[in-house]
Design a protein around this motif. Structure first.
Motif, PDB file in Angstrom:
ATOM      1  N   ASN A 173       0.848  -1.201   0.000  1.00  0.00           N
ATOM      2  CA  ASN A 173       0.000   0.000   0.000  1.00  0.00           C
ATOM      3  C   ASN A 173       0.883   1.251   0.000  1.00  0.00           C
ATOM      4  O   ASN A 173       0.671   2.184  -0.779  1.00  0.00           O
ATOM      5  N   ALA A 174       1.912   1.247   0.861  1.00  0.00           N
ATOM      6  CA  ALA A 174       2.833   2.394   0.926  1.00  0.00           C
ATOM      7  C   ALA A 174       3.596   2.548  -0.400  1.00  0.00           C
ATOM      8  O   ALA A 174       3.802   3.660  -0.889  1.00  0.00           O
ATOM      9  N   MET A 175       3.993   1.403  -0.988  1.00  0.00           N
ATOM     10  CA  MET A 175       4.668   1.463  -2.300  1.00  0.00           C
ATOM     11  C   MET A 175       3.759   2.062  -3.357  1.00  0.00           C
ATOM     12  O   MET A 175       4.204   2.802  -4.233  1.00  0.00           O
ATOM     13  N   ALA A 176       2.471   1.717  -3.271  1.00  0.00           N
ATOM     14  CA  ALA A 176       1.511   2.246  -4.246  1.00  0.00           C
ATOM     15  C   ALA A 176       1.461   3.771  -4.147  1.00  0.00           C
ATOM     16  O   ALA A 176       1.415   4.461  -5.169  1.00  0.00           O
ATOM     17  N   HIS A 177       1.487   4.312  -2.927  1.00  0.00           N
ATOM     18  CA  HIS A 177       1.486   5.769  -2.777  1.00  0.00           C
ATOM     19  C   HIS A 177       2.714   6.365  -3.467  1.00  0.00           C
ATOM     20  O   HIS A 177       2.636   7.407  -4.115  1.00  0.00           O
ATOM     21  N   CYS A 178       3.854   5.697  -3.308  1.00  0.00           N
ATOM     22  CA  CYS A 178       5.095   6.225  -3.887  1.00  0.00           C
ATOM     23  C   CYS A 178       5.082   6.135  -5.405  1.00  0.00           C
ATOM     24  O   CYS A 178       5.434   7.092  -6.100  1.00  0.00           O
ATOM     25  N   ILE A 179       4.705   4.966  -5.918  1.00  0.00           N
ATOM     26  CA  ILE A 179       4.752   4.768  -7.371  1.00  0.00           C
ATOM     27  C   ILE A 179       3.757   5.704  -8.060  1.00  0.00           C
ATOM     28  O   ILE A 179       4.090   6.386  -9.034  1.00  0.00           O
ATOM     29  N   MET A 180       2.551   5.782  -7.520  1.00  0.00           N
ATOM     30  CA  MET A 180       1.553   6.682  -8.120  1.00  0.00           C
ATOM     31  C   MET A 180       1.979   8.140  -7.919  1.00  0.00           C
ATOM     32  O   MET A 180       1.700   8.992  -8.755  1.00  0.00           O
ATOM     33  N   GLY A 181       2.672   8.406  -6.804  1.00  0.00           N
ATOM     34  CA  GLY A 181       3.139   9.777  -6.536  1.00  0.00           C
ATOM     35  C   GLY A 181       4.121  10.272  -7.592  1.00  0.00           C
ATOM     36  O   GLY A 181       4.236  11.468  -7.838  1.00  0.00           O
ATOM     37  N   LEU A 182       4.822   9.331  -8.236  1.00  0.00           N
ATOM     38  CA  LEU A 182       5.769   9.720  -9.291  1.00  0.00           C
ATOM     39  C   LEU A 182       5.043  10.292 -10.509  1.00  0.00           C
ATOM     40  O   LEU A 182       5.625  11.015 -11.308  1.00  0.00           O
ATOM     41  N   TRP A 183       3.751   9.922 -10.633  1.00  0.00           N
ATOM     42  CA  TRP A 183       2.968  10.416 -11.776  1.00  0.00           C
ATOM     43  C   TRP A 183       1.993  11.514 -11.350  1.00  0.00           C
ATOM     44  O   TRP A 183       1.232  12.016 -12.171  1.00  0.00           O
ATOM     45  N   GLU A 221      14.737  -0.736   7.450  1.00  0.00           N
ATOM     46  CA  GLU A 221      14.688  -0.112   6.119  1.00  0.00           C
ATOM     47  C   GLU A 221      13.239   0.072   5.673  1.00  0.00           C
ATOM     48  O   GLU A 221      12.901   1.081   5.044  1.00  0.00           O
ATOM     49  N   CYS A 222      12.382  -0.896   5.986  1.00  0.00           N
ATOM     50  CA  CYS A 222      10.964  -0.763   5.607  1.00  0.00           C
ATOM     51  C   CYS A 222      10.302   0.376   6.390  1.00  0.00           C
ATOM     52  O   CYS A 222       9.428   1.082   5.868  1.00  0.00           O
ATOM     53  N   LEU A 223      10.714   0.558   7.647  1.00  0.00           N
ATOM     54  CA  LEU A 223      10.138   1.643   8.452  1.00  0.00           C
ATOM     55  C   LEU A 223      10.556   3.006   7.894  1.00  0.00           C
ATOM     56  O   LEU A 223       9.741   3.924   7.776  1.00  0.00           O
ATOM     57  N   VAL A 224      11.819   3.116   7.514  1.00  0.00           N
ATOM     58  CA  VAL A 224      12.293   4.369   6.903  1.00  0.00           C
ATOM     59  C   VAL A 224      11.544   4.602   5.585  1.00  0.00           C
ATOM     60  O   VAL A 224      11.094   5.716   5.286  1.00  0.00           O
ATOM     61  N   ALA A 225      11.378   3.518   4.799  1.00  0.00           N
ATOM     62  CA  ALA A 225      10.663   3.652   3.521  1.00  0.00           C
ATOM     63  C   ALA A 225       9.223   4.098   3.760  1.00  0.00           C
ATOM     64  O   ALA A 225       8.684   4.907   3.001  1.00  0.00           O
ATOM     65  N   SER A 226       8.603   3.598   4.842  1.00  0.00           N
ATOM     66  CA  SER A 226       7.206   3.985   5.072  1.00  0.00           C
ATOM     67  C   SER A 226       7.110   5.436   5.525  1.00  0.00           C
ATOM     68  O   SER A 226       6.136   6.124   5.236  1.00  0.00           O
ATOM     69  N   TRP A 227       8.142   5.924   6.208  1.00  0.00           N
ATOM     70  CA  TRP A 227       8.186   7.355   6.548  1.00  0.00           C
ATOM     71  C   TRP A 227       8.216   8.181   5.244  1.00  0.00           C
ATOM     72  O   TRP A 227       7.429   9.114   5.043  1.00  0.00           O
ATOM     73  N   LEU A 228       9.144   7.811   4.351  1.00  0.00           N
ATOM     74  CA  LEU A 228       9.248   8.531   3.077  1.00  0.00           C
ATOM     75  C   LEU A 228       7.930   8.439   2.308  1.00  0.00           C
ATOM     76  O   LEU A 228       7.467   9.426   1.716  1.00  0.00           O
ATOM     77  N   ALA A 229       7.317   7.255   2.336  1.00  0.00           N
ATOM     78  CA  ALA A 229       6.047   7.071   1.622  1.00  0.00           C
ATOM     79  C   ALA A 229       4.965   7.986   2.200  1.00  0.00           C
ATOM     80  O   ALA A 229       4.143   8.534   1.465  1.00  0.00           O
ATOM     81  N   GLY A 230       4.977   8.152   3.512  1.00  0.00           N
ATOM     82  CA  GLY A 230       4.006   9.063   4.137  1.00  0.00           C
ATOM     83  C   GLY A 230       4.185  10.485   3.637  1.00  0.00           C
ATOM     84  O   GLY A 230       3.213  11.187   3.358  1.00  0.00           O
ATOM     85  N   THR A 231       5.433  10.905   3.470  1.00  0.00           N
ATOM     86  CA  THR A 231       5.663  12.276   2.982  1.00  0.00           C
ATOM     87  C   THR A 231       5.183  12.414   1.535  1.00  0.00           C
ATOM     88  O   THR A 231       4.745  13.481   1.127  1.00  0.00           O
ATOM     89  N   VAL A 232       5.245  11.304   0.773  1.00  0.00           N
ATOM     90  CA  VAL A 232       4.807  11.359  -0.628  1.00  0.00           C
ATOM     91  C   VAL A 232       3.281  11.500  -0.726  1.00  0.00           C
ATOM     92  O   VAL A 232       2.762  12.121  -1.648  1.00  0.00           O
TER      93      VAL A 232
END
Ligand code: NAD
Length: 347
Positions: A173-183, A221-232
Motif C-alpha cells: 500500500n505504501a509502495m503504491a502511494h510512492c509509485i503513483m506519486g511519481l505520476w 529499512e521498511c520503516l524508513v521507507a514507510s516514513w518517506l512514503a508518508g511524505t509522498v
C-alpha cells in the motif's frame, strides 16, 4: 526541464530513528513540554505496548486510552476527546499503527494538543497532515497542520511482531502511494526523490522482512521507507488509490486491494512513457517494473487477485464506469473501457 510545481514545505517535525529508540520516549515528551501525556493505542497487544510506554513516561504520564479503531469512528473520537479532558492531558503519545495515530490526530485537532507518535506499522500516517474520521458509512477527511505529530520515534524493534501478511499488504500500500506519486500532477522534486528512495528500500528489503519478521535490518529499512512514503502522500494520490477507493465501496479491504492492483496500474501508467518507467526500473533493479512488482506480490502469502478478495466479477462493468467517470488524465486518460480491462486483468 522540471515540470512546473508548487511545493508547500510541511510544518517542522522531529524524527528519531534507531533500534531501541522507544527508550527515549520520556525525554522526547519532555522536549515537547509534556507534563501530562495521554497514551493513545488500540486494544489488545496495542494496549500492552501502551502500558509499557506509560511506565516509561513515569511522572509525565497522565493515562492510557487504548480504544483506537480503524478509520476513527465518531464514538471513538468522542471518547478519546473525553479521555484527554478527564486526564487533563497536555499532550498525546500515539503508539501503534494508523488507527492509534488517527485517533490522536482527531483529539489533537479538537483539543489543540501536540502529538508524539511511535508508529508500529507502515501506514505512514505519522508523516501527513491528513486526518480522517467516520460516521457510520460516511468518511470525512481533511488536512490541518495541527495534526502532524511534532515528533516521531521510529523503533524497528517494535515492528518485529507485525504478521507477515500485514507487513506485505501495508508495505505494498505504501509502495503504491510512492509509485503513483511519481505520476501525480502535484508532485514536486522532493516528493519524487522521496518516492524513488522509498521504492528502492521496499524493493530491496520488503521481501526479506516478509520472509523473516525478525530481520531487524530489513524491518528498519521498511520503516524508513514507510516514513518517506508518508511524505509522498502529501503530493496526492493516483490511479491505484482511486481504483482501490471505488472497490472499497464493494467492501474490499484497503491495503490488500492496493497490493493486488499495483502491478496492473503500474503497467497501465508506464505505457504512457516519460521519465517514470526508467526511474522505477532503476529503483527496483528491473527492466520491467510492473513485472517486478507482480513477482514481489507472488512471493507473499497474501491475496493475489481480486477474486481472492471475494470481488464479484459481475460488478466489474459498474466499477469500471465509476472509475471512467473520475476523469483521470495523468499520466494518461483512463476510460471506462481501460478500467474494465484493468479490473479484468486484476480479477
Ligand atoms: P492499524 O493501526 O489498524 O493496525 C492493525 C492491527 O495491527 C491492530 O490490531 C494493531 O493493534 C496491530 N498492530 C499494530 N502494530 C503492530 C505490531 N508492530 N505488531 C503486531 N501487531 C500490530 O492498521 P494500519 O494499517 O497501521 O492503519 C490503518 C488506518 O490508518 C486506517 O484507518 C487508515 O485510513 C489510516 N491511515 C491514515 C493515513 C493518514 O495520512 N491520515 C495514512 C495511512 C493510513
Amino acid at each position: 526541464m522540471s515540470s512546473p510545481f508548487v511545493h508547500d514545505a510541511p510544518p517542522p517535525q522531529r524524527v528519531v530513528f534507531a533500534p531501541g529508540a522507544l527508550a527515549q520516549v520520556a525525554e522526547e515528551a519532555r522536549r515537547l513540554g509534556m507534563a501530562r501525556a495521554l497514551v493513545v493505542a488500540t486494544p489488545g497487544s496495542g494496549a500492552r505496548l501502551g502500558e509499557r510506554v506509560l511506565a516509561m513516561l513515569g511522572s509525565r504520564a497522565a493515562g492510557l486510552c487504548a480504544i483506537a479503531a480503524i478509520h476513527v469512528p465518531r464514538a471513538v473520537a468522542e471518547a478519546g476527546l473525553a479521555a484527554a479532558r478527564e486526564n487533563r492531558a497536555d499532550g498525546l503519545v500515539a503508539v501503534g499503527g494508523g488507527s492509534a495515530i488517527g485517533l490522536a490526530k482527531i483529539v489533537a485537532r479538537d483539543a489543540a494538543l501536540p502529538i508524539l507518535a511511535v508508529p508500529t506499522t507502515y501506514s505512514g500516517s505519522e508523516a501527513t497532515t491528513i486526518w480522517g474520521t467516520t460516521d457510520g458509512d460516511r468518511k470525512m477527511t481533511g488536512r490541518a497542520a495541527a495534526v502532524l505529530p511534532r515528533t516521531v520515534i521510529y523503533d524497528p524493534e517494535l515492528t518485529l511482531g507485525l504478521p507477515a501478511a500485514v507487513t506485505a499488504s501495508s508495505a505494498m500500500n505504501a509502495m503504491a502511494h510512492c509509485i503513483m506519486g511519481l505520476w501525480s500532477p502535484t508532485r514536486t522534486p522532493i516528493s519524487t526523490a522521496c518516492a524513488g528512495e522509498a521504492v528502492r528500500r521496499f524493493g530491496a528489503f520488503l521481501p526479506r522482512a516478509v520472509a523473516d519478521g525478525s530481520d531487524i535490518e530489513a524491518r528498519g529499512e521498511c520503516l524508513v521507507a514507510s516514513w518517506l512514503a508518508g511524505t509522498v502522500l502529501a503530493a496526492g494520490t493516483g490511479l491505484n488509490h482511486k481504483l482501490a477507493h471505488v472497490l472499497g465501496g464493494y467492501g474490499l479491504p484497503h491495503a490488500e486491494t492496493h497490493a493486488v492492483l499495483l502491478p496492473h496500474t503500474t503497467r497501465f501508467n508506464a505505457a504512457a512513457g516519460g521519465k517514470v518507467p526508467a526511474r522505477l526500473a532503476e529503483a527496483l533493479h528491473a527492466a520491467d517494473p510492473a513485472g517486478a512488482l507482480a513477482g514481489m506480490l507472488a512471493g507473499f502469502g497474501i491475496p493475489q487477485r481480486l477474486r481472492d478478495l471475494g470481488f464479484d466479477a459481475a460488478r466489474i462493468p459498474d466499477a469500471a464506469a465509476q472509475v471512467g467517470a473520475l476523469g483521470i488524465e495523468t499520466p494518461r486518460r483512463v476510460t471506462a473501457e481501460d478500467a474494465r480491462a484493468l479490473l479484468e486483468a486484476a480479477f
